[in-house]
Design an enzyme around this catalytic site. Sequence first.
Site, mmCIF file in Angstrom:
data_model
loop_
_atom_site.group_PDB
_atom_site.id
_atom_site.type_symbol
_atom_site.label_atom_id
_atom_site.label_comp_id
_atom_site.label_asym_id
_atom_site.label_seq_id
_atom_site.Cartn_x
_atom_site.Cartn_y
_atom_site.Cartn_z
ATOM 1 N N ILE A 29 0.823 -1.208 0.000
ATOM 2 C CA ILE A 29 0.000 0.000 0.000
ATOM 3 C C ILE A 29 0.869 1.276 0.000
ATOM 4 O O ILE A 29 0.402 2.336 -0.403
ATOM 5 C CB ILE A 29 -0.968 -0.045 1.209
ATOM 6 C CG1 ILE A 29 -2.203 0.797 0.963
ATOM 7 C CG2 ILE A 29 -0.272 0.321 2.502
ATOM 8 C CD1 ILE A 29 -3.321 0.534 1.958
ATOM 9 N N GLY A 91 12.520 -3.755 11.496
ATOM 10 C CA GLY A 91 11.539 -2.916 10.806
ATOM 11 C C GLY A 91 10.235 -3.622 10.499
ATOM 12 O O GLY A 91 9.449 -3.147 9.680
ATOM 13 N N GLN A 92 9.974 -4.750 11.182
ATOM 14 C CA GLN A 92 8.724 -5.467 10.921
ATOM 15 C C GLN A 92 7.557 -4.758 11.592
ATOM 16 O O GLN A 92 7.599 -4.489 12.797
ATOM 17 C CB GLN A 92 8.820 -6.912 11.444
ATOM 18 C CG GLN A 92 7.576 -7.735 11.126
ATOM 19 C CD GLN A 92 7.718 -9.204 11.522
ATOM 20 O OE1 GLN A 92 8.703 -9.598 12.150
ATOM 21 N NE2 GLN A 92 6.723 -10.000 11.155
ATOM 22 N N HIS A 98 6.139 -12.021 5.751
ATOM 23 C CA HIS A 98 5.981 -11.538 4.381
ATOM 24 C C HIS A 98 7.335 -11.217 3.787
ATOM 25 O O HIS A 98 8.223 -10.708 4.479
ATOM 26 C CB HIS A 98 5.072 -10.296 4.322
ATOM 27 C CG HIS A 98 5.439 -9.227 5.299
ATOM 28 N ND1 HIS A 98 5.122 -9.300 6.641
ATOM 29 C CD2 HIS A 98 6.102 -8.053 5.152
ATOM 30 C CE1 HIS A 98 5.564 -8.230 7.266
ATOM 31 N NE2 HIS A 98 6.180 -7.457 6.380
HETATM 32 P P1 AMP Z 1 7.006 -4.629 7.358
HETATM 33 O O1 AMP Z 1 7.198 -3.217 7.824
HETATM 34 O O2 AMP Z 1 8.232 -5.325 6.845
HETATM 35 O O3 AMP Z 1 6.269 -5.452 8.410
HETATM 36 O O4 AMP Z 1 6.064 -4.548 6.093
HETATM 37 C C1 AMP Z 1 4.700 -4.343 6.189
HETATM 38 C C2 AMP Z 1 4.286 -3.736 4.896
HETATM 39 O O5 AMP Z 1 2.894 -3.885 4.771
HETATM 40 C C3 AMP Z 1 4.605 -2.251 4.758
HETATM 41 O O6 AMP Z 1 5.448 -2.050 3.635
HETATM 42 C C4 AMP Z 1 3.222 -1.613 4.571
HETATM 43 O O7 AMP Z 1 3.240 -0.540 3.655
HETATM 44 C C5 AMP Z 1 2.416 -2.784 4.066
HETATM 45 N N1 AMP Z 1 0.987 -2.718 4.340
HETATM 46 C C6 AMP Z 1 0.379 -2.393 5.505
HETATM 47 N N2 AMP Z 1 -0.953 -2.489 5.363
HETATM 48 C C7 AMP Z 1 -1.190 -2.888 4.084
HETATM 49 C C8 AMP Z 1 -2.366 -3.159 3.337
HETATM 50 N N3 AMP Z 1 -3.595 -3.055 3.872
HETATM 51 N N4 AMP Z 1 -2.237 -3.532 2.043
HETATM 52 C C9 AMP Z 1 -1.009 -3.638 1.488
HETATM 53 N N5 AMP Z 1 0.140 -3.408 2.144
HETATM 54 C C10 AMP Z 1 0.054 -3.038 3.426
#
Ligand code: AMP
Length: 112
Positions: A29, A91-92, A98
């Site tokens: 997103i 940074g999670q 994922h």
């Molecule tokens: P991390 O910070 O490695 O846990 O990555 C989480 C990722 O999820 C971040 O890059 C966010 O931008 C992404 N994210 C959070 N909510 C959503 C959502 N609803 N749809 C798509 N991506 C998302």
Amino acid sequence: MCLFCRIAHREAKARIVYEDPDVVAFHDIHPQAPTHVLVIPRKHVASIDAAQDDDEAVLGKLLLRAGSIARELGLQRGGYRIVINTGEDGGQSVDHLHAHLLGGRRMRWPPG
Ligand code: AMP
Ligand code: ZN
């Protein structure tokens, strides 16, 4: 259910680019590159730190599918990066494992 489990169940909206019985992939997103896709296992595993020995196939499929999705998107031509943030310092921000698939620009090293 966590946010990414809800996306996998199509109970939360996402721009899904690939799905099969084991893995779902959708556009991030807040993209950090021209292509920024998240690849997740359907199974809720909180992080690499939480993965168990019997998640070997889950982890293997996650990376193999990340590679095939990258090829489908044409990212292998210029190259790409796969990132798995783990824990607070890593940074999670979402506690469902994922892999970030990033491509379409030159990546820098070391990462921030
Ligand atoms: P991390 O910070 O490695 O846990 O990555 C989480 C990722 O999820 C971040 O890059 C966010 O931008 C992404 N994210 C959070 N909510 C959503 C959502 N609803 N749809 C798509 N991506 C998302
Ligand atoms: Zn989940």
